[in-house]
Design a protein around this motif. Structure first.
Motif, PDB file in Angstrom:
ATOM      1  N   VAL A   1       8.197  11.073   5.283  1.00  0.00           N
ATOM      2  CA  VAL A   1       7.910   9.645   5.124  1.00  0.00           C
ATOM      3  C   VAL A   1       6.836   9.131   6.080  1.00  0.00           C
ATOM      4  O   VAL A   1       5.842   8.554   5.661  1.00  0.00           O
ATOM      5  CB  VAL A   1       9.195   8.805   5.243  1.00  0.00           C
ATOM      6  N   ASN A   2       7.027   9.368   7.400  1.00  0.00           N
ATOM      7  CA  ASN A   2       6.042   8.838   8.347  1.00  0.00           C
ATOM      8  C   ASN A   2       4.644   9.349   8.045  1.00  0.00           C
ATOM      9  O   ASN A   2       3.673   8.604   8.079  1.00  0.00           O
ATOM     10  CB  ASN A   2       6.417   9.213   9.780  1.00  0.00           C
ATOM     11  N   ARG A   3       4.550  10.636   7.732  1.00  0.00           N
ATOM     12  CA  ARG A   3       3.248  11.235   7.487  1.00  0.00           C
ATOM     13  C   ARG A   3       2.587  10.582   6.268  1.00  0.00           C
ATOM     14  O   ARG A   3       1.429  10.178   6.310  1.00  0.00           O
ATOM     15  CB  ARG A   3       3.433  12.740   7.269  1.00  0.00           C
TER      16      ARG A   3
ATOM     17  N   ASN B   1       1.656   6.864   6.939  1.00  0.00           N
ATOM     18  CA  ASN B   1       0.497   6.706   7.803  1.00  0.00           C
ATOM     19  C   ASN B   1      -0.793   7.096   7.091  1.00  0.00           C
ATOM     20  O   ASN B   1      -1.837   6.480   7.286  1.00  0.00           O
ATOM     21  CB  ASN B   1       0.667   7.532   9.087  1.00  0.00           C
ATOM     22  N   LEU B   2      -0.734   8.124   6.250  1.00  0.00           N
ATOM     23  CA  LEU B   2      -1.936   8.564   5.554  1.00  0.00           C
ATOM     24  C   LEU B   2      -2.299   7.632   4.393  1.00  0.00           C
ATOM     25  O   LEU B   2      -3.461   7.491   4.043  1.00  0.00           O
ATOM     26  CB  LEU B   2      -1.741   9.986   5.012  1.00  0.00           C
ATOM     27  N   THR B   3      -1.289   6.987   3.812  1.00  0.00           N
ATOM     28  CA  THR B   3      -1.536   6.180   2.627  1.00  0.00           C
ATOM     29  C   THR B   3      -2.423   4.973   2.942  1.00  0.00           C
ATOM     30  O   THR B   3      -3.138   4.471   2.082  1.00  0.00           O
ATOM     31  CB  THR B   3      -0.193   5.736   1.990  1.00  0.00           C
ATOM     32  N   LEU B   4      -2.412   4.553   4.219  1.00  0.00           N
ATOM     33  CA  LEU B   4      -3.259   3.424   4.605  1.00  0.00           C
ATOM     34  C   LEU B   4      -4.724   3.741   4.325  1.00  0.00           C
ATOM     35  O   LEU B   4      -5.492   2.875   3.921  1.00  0.00           O
ATOM     36  CB  LEU B   4      -3.070   3.096   6.089  1.00  0.00           C
ATOM     37  N   GLY B   5      -5.126   5.000   4.514  1.00  0.00           N
ATOM     38  CA  GLY B   5      -6.506   5.399   4.275  1.00  0.00           C
ATOM     39  C   GLY B   5      -6.866   5.374   2.797  1.00  0.00           C
ATOM     40  O   GLY B   5      -8.037   5.361   2.424  1.00  0.00           O
ATOM     41  N   TYR B   6      -5.840   5.369   1.958  1.00  0.00           N
ATOM     42  CA  TYR B   6      -6.067   5.275   0.522  1.00  0.00           C
ATOM     43  C   TYR B   6      -6.021   3.828   0.065  1.00  0.00           C
ATOM     44  O   TYR B   6      -6.073   3.527  -1.127  1.00  0.00           O
ATOM     45  CB  TYR B   6      -4.995   6.084  -0.237  1.00  0.00           C
TER      46      TYR B   6
ATOM     47  N   ALA C   1      -1.916   7.733  -5.812  1.00  0.00           N
ATOM     48  CA  ALA C   1      -3.057   8.649  -5.775  1.00  0.00           C
ATOM     49  C   ALA C   1      -2.872   9.705  -4.695  1.00  0.00           C
ATOM     50  O   ALA C   1      -3.124  10.898  -4.911  1.00  0.00           O
ATOM     51  CB  ALA C   1      -4.345   7.861  -5.541  1.00  0.00           C
ATOM     52  N   LEU C   2      -2.411   9.288  -3.513  1.00  0.00           N
ATOM     53  CA  LEU C   2      -2.224  10.252  -2.423  1.00  0.00           C
ATOM     54  C   LEU C   2      -1.123  11.256  -2.782  1.00  0.00           C
ATOM     55  O   LEU C   2      -1.284  12.468  -2.594  1.00  0.00           O
ATOM     56  CB  LEU C   2      -1.871   9.528  -1.125  1.00  0.00           C
TER      57      LEU C   2
ATOM     58  N   GLY D   1      -1.735   4.665  10.101  1.00  0.00           N
ATOM     59  CA  GLY D   1      -0.746   3.822  10.754  1.00  0.00           C
ATOM     60  C   GLY D   1      -0.550   4.245  12.201  1.00  0.00           C
ATOM     61  O   GLY D   1      -0.528   5.433  12.503  1.00  0.00           O
ATOM     62  N   ALA D   2      -0.432   3.269  13.084  1.00  0.00           N
ATOM     63  CA  ALA D   2      -0.209   3.569  14.497  1.00  0.00           C
ATOM     64  C   ALA D   2       1.192   3.129  14.888  1.00  0.00           C
ATOM     65  O   ALA D   2       1.660   2.090  14.440  1.00  0.00           O
ATOM     66  CB  ALA D   2      -1.228   2.829  15.352  1.00  0.00           C
ATOM     67  N   ASN D   3       1.844   3.912  15.685  1.00  0.00           N
ATOM     68  CA  ASN D   3       3.176   3.570  16.173  1.00  0.00           C
ATOM     69  C   ASN D   3       3.222   3.915  17.654  1.00  0.00           C
ATOM     70  O   ASN D   3       3.817   4.890  18.053  1.00  0.00           O
ATOM     71  CB  ASN D   3       4.220   4.354  15.381  1.00  0.00           C
TER      72      ASN D   3
END
Lengths: 291, 432
Positions: free
Chosen positions: B204-206, B209-214, B236-237, B310-312
């Motif tokens: 989930v976290n991965r 966080n990556l989906t923001l770039g999409y 899409a991701l 995403g930053a945490n």
């Protein structure tokens, strides 16, 4: 005169009652009350009647956790008692090294659940470094190592295995004590009447052990239903909730999501369900033994 | 009888006297309790050294170091807050800090933060610990991003042109390169070298966080209320990862059940060429565990529509029930000077949130991929799910099992999207 002695007795009991009321009764009552509020950590607490229970009826995660709990409780209880009976027979037979065996059997019971969990975590290691995978592969029973605790299919059977292992000693020892109270004459009489080994077990051992089996089943049932530490250390309820026992579910609600009111309501329901089941079982067993 | 009474009265008198004297007389030195979550040897040492230095310089404000652990900090803090027996400073992460602040557990630090610190720490980090009213509930000090690790020998041999921070790979580029790098050397029909391995055991976290770039984010706010949307960008991701694993067969399917740490040993063996979307901390594992002749490097994050992630950040916060908020803030200022923050970040192989600390040569060297990694900090933003009180439950009960089923190819992307949205809406309703 009578009244004074009653007061005097109260005076004697009081010092022991105070801690019970303070540390047991009050928290218990408060816990029950919390189950009828919407309390979330950090927010106002409001009485909300049966709202929590209404939500529980629609909460599919709760029901699936209850199903997991049912499989776990029945599986472990059955395994502990049936295998415990076998083990007790073995320990009761006059075999070599019997004394040592009786002591060794107690070992799993002496370990706290969390230590059992840590140890079995190693046994279940997912790759070939795990002893279980290694043995099964050497024996040619599996070709690929299995990720026991993270596999949707294997996680629940795996923890049930550990649960049985942990509860076995107690069942076995209690049943062994029961076995030793059965007079030898009964077996002699039965064999004179032509009963074989199985016949003796069926017509002498089982009926004599009945009250003990009844009590160990109800005790193990309650303990297994309320298990937490062992499963928490093994799987934390994963993968995907496949091993999320009701206790783990309530813990998550309370501590992870802060829904204290709902968590308390879950506790109320669980106590109710377990007591109901145990009462029904005991009544049935007692009736049968009277008949 | 009388003698017993006199002993009792005497004791009582003595007690009153002692209590009275201490409250009247001396100003006791203040003791602050500091719960730290440092766990790597290096970073525990850095923590202890800074605390010791502070205690020497400030005899009136003594700091007691309490070793906490990531496994139990949540229960520990919830219990502390509810019993009001709180530490004065505690270490945690921004995702949880916002939740705590919404429950009224934390001190608003905004009036206590010095200008210098406010200006030096990246805005993306501040965002993740602030609410819409501008209150700030923690000082972000360490953060990390997801990078791409590559096997230098394999990529050089294949003659692959490497992306740069200015000209990064898109997900389509990654897909193309992975195809080129997937090889069956001995022709037995089994792949000997995979193009990529994406560790997806706790996905989930991965994925979030990556989906923001999409351009996705799963959560969005409409009229001040959170909603869950799994739309085109989010799908899409998921689709491209599924395609790489099951259509192209260029991403190692076994990685679906592996964590970031577990995926590394076979990487050293050359079983796969790339690990996209792994945390920067993994570099430490490689430096410590990989064979000496293993040649590797770091590539910039893969681009969707942007490289946003995403930053945490890890944070220091002060509970509302602390009686020494100001003294605690003084200690935090000292704990997080430029030099100290750099020490802490190096100890954990993460980035300092201070721009001035990140500019130090330690974080800009080519050694162990520090430079490329550090450049990713500009892409870190706060995920829109972070201030939703429903996120934790949605993540455990919905997103984790659904994504695990998806990546083990039991359901389609469409089904996964629908379940995450529908079951998510029901959970959201509980918290509104």
């Amino acid at each position: 005169m009578k009244r004074r002695s009653w007061l005097g007795q109260l005076g004697l009991v009081l010092p022991f009652l105070i801690p019970v009321v303070l540390f047991s009764v009050i928290p218990l009552l408060r816990g029950i009350y919390l189950g009828f509020t919407d309390y979330r950590f950090g927010f106002e607490m409001r009485f909300n009647g049966l709202e929590n229970y209404r939500y529980m009826l629609t909460d599919s995660y709760f029901w699936s956790s209850f199903r997991v709990g049912a499989i776990w409780t029945i599986g472990t209880t059955l395994g502990q008692v049936v295998l415990g009976l076998g083990l007790a027979q073995l320990l009761n037979a006059d075999l070599f090294g019997q004394r040592l065996a009786r002591i060794l059997v107690l070992v799993p019971w002496a370990m706290p659940p969390v230590i059992r969990g840590l140890m079995w975590n190693m046994v279940f290691l997912p790759d070939t470094s795990g002893p279980l995978n290694y043995l099964l592969m050497q024996a040619g029973m599996i070709s690929q190592p299995i990720n026991w605790l993270n596999s949707v299919a294997w996680a629940l059977p795996s923890i049930i295995l550990v649960g049985i292992w942990g509860g076995l000693p107690q069942s076995a020892i209690v049943l062994l004590a029961g076995l030793q109270t059965i007079p030898k004459e009964l077996y002699e009489a039965a064999s004179l009447d032509g009963a074989g080994v199985l016949g003796q077990f069926r017509y002498v051992t089982l009926p004599s052990l009945k009250p003990i089996i009844t009590s160990i089943v109800s005790l193990r049932f309650m303990w297994n239903f309320n298990a937490f530490g062992l499963v928490w250390t093994l799987t934390q309820g994963g993968p995907g909730g496949r091993t999320r026992l009701p206790m783990l579910f309530a813990y998550e609600e309370g501590f992870r999501y802060g829904n204290a009111g709902y968590a308390a309501a879950l506790g109320n329901v669980m106590v109710l369900v377990v007591s109901l089941l145990v009462v029904l079982y005991l009544r049935k067993e007692l009736k049968e033994s009277e008949a | 009888m009388s003698s017993r009474w006199s002993i009792r009265t005497g004791l009582l008198l003595a007690l009153v006297l002692v209590l009275g004297l201490t409250s009247l007389g001396y100003a006791e030195p203040v003791t602050l309790r500091f719960v730290s979550l440092a766990w790597q040897e290096q970073s525990v040492a850095a923590n202890l050294a800074i605390v010791e230095e502070w205690n020497k310089l400030n005899p009136d404000i003594q700091v007691e170091y309490v070793q906490g652990s990531w496994d139990s900090i949540h229960d520990y803090m919830v219990t502390s807050f509810e019993t009001r027996d709180v530490p004065d400073i505690f270490h945690y992460e921004s995702a949880q800090i916002i939740d705590f602040s919404q429950r009224g557990y934390l001190t608003d630090l905004s009036p206590l933060i010095p200008e210098e610190m406010k200006a030096d720490i990246f805005d993306g980090a501040w965002q993740s610990v602030s609410n819409e009213e501008g209150q700030i509930f923690g000082i972000p000090f360490l953060w990390e991003s997801l990078i791409v690790l590559y096997n230098k020998d394999i990529l050089e041999e294949a003659g692959i042109e490497l992306p740069t921070s200015d000209n990064p790979w898109t997900w389509d580029d990654l897909r193309r390169v992975a195809k080129e790098l997937t090889k069956d050397f001995d022709g037995d029909g089994e792949i000997d070298q995979w193009g990529a391995a994406i560790p997806l055991r706790a996905p989930v976290n991965r994925i979030m966080n990556l989906t923001l770039g999409y351009g996705g984010g799963y959560f969005q706010k409409v009229d001040g209320k959170h909603q869950i949307r799994v739309g085109l960008a989010e799908k899409a991701l998921l689709q491209i990862i599924m395609d790489m694993i099951y259509v192209d067969k260029t991403a190692y399917p076994g990685a679906v059940g592996l964590s970031g740490t577990a995926v590394l040993p076979a990487f050293y063996e050359g079983d796969y060429a790339l690990i996209p979307g792994i945390g920067v901390w993994a570099r430490q594992q490689i430096v410590e565990n990989a064979p000496a002749d293993f040649r590797w490097g770091v590539l910039p994050p893969i681009k969707g529509v942007s490289q946003a992630q995403g930053a945490n950040p890890q944070t220091l916060s002060i509970p509302k029930d602390s009686k020494h908020a100001e003294e605690a803030m003084e200690f935090i200022k000292f704990f997080l000077t430029k030099e100290n923050m750099a020490k802490l970040a190096l100890g954990d192989w993460m980035f300092p949130t201070r721009e001035s600390a990140l500019a130090l040569p330690e974080f800009q060297t080519d050694e162990a991929g520090w430079k490329v990694s550090s450049e990713t900090v500009q892409h870190l933003v706060m995920g829109p799910w972070q201030d939703s009180p429903a996120y934790a439950e949605w993540k455990d009960r919905v997103a984790t099992p659904v994504l695990q089923e998806l990546f083990s190819n039991q359901i389609t992307v469409e089904e996964a999207a629908q379940r995450m949205e529908e079951e998510g809406q029901r959970i959201l309703r509980r918290y509104q």
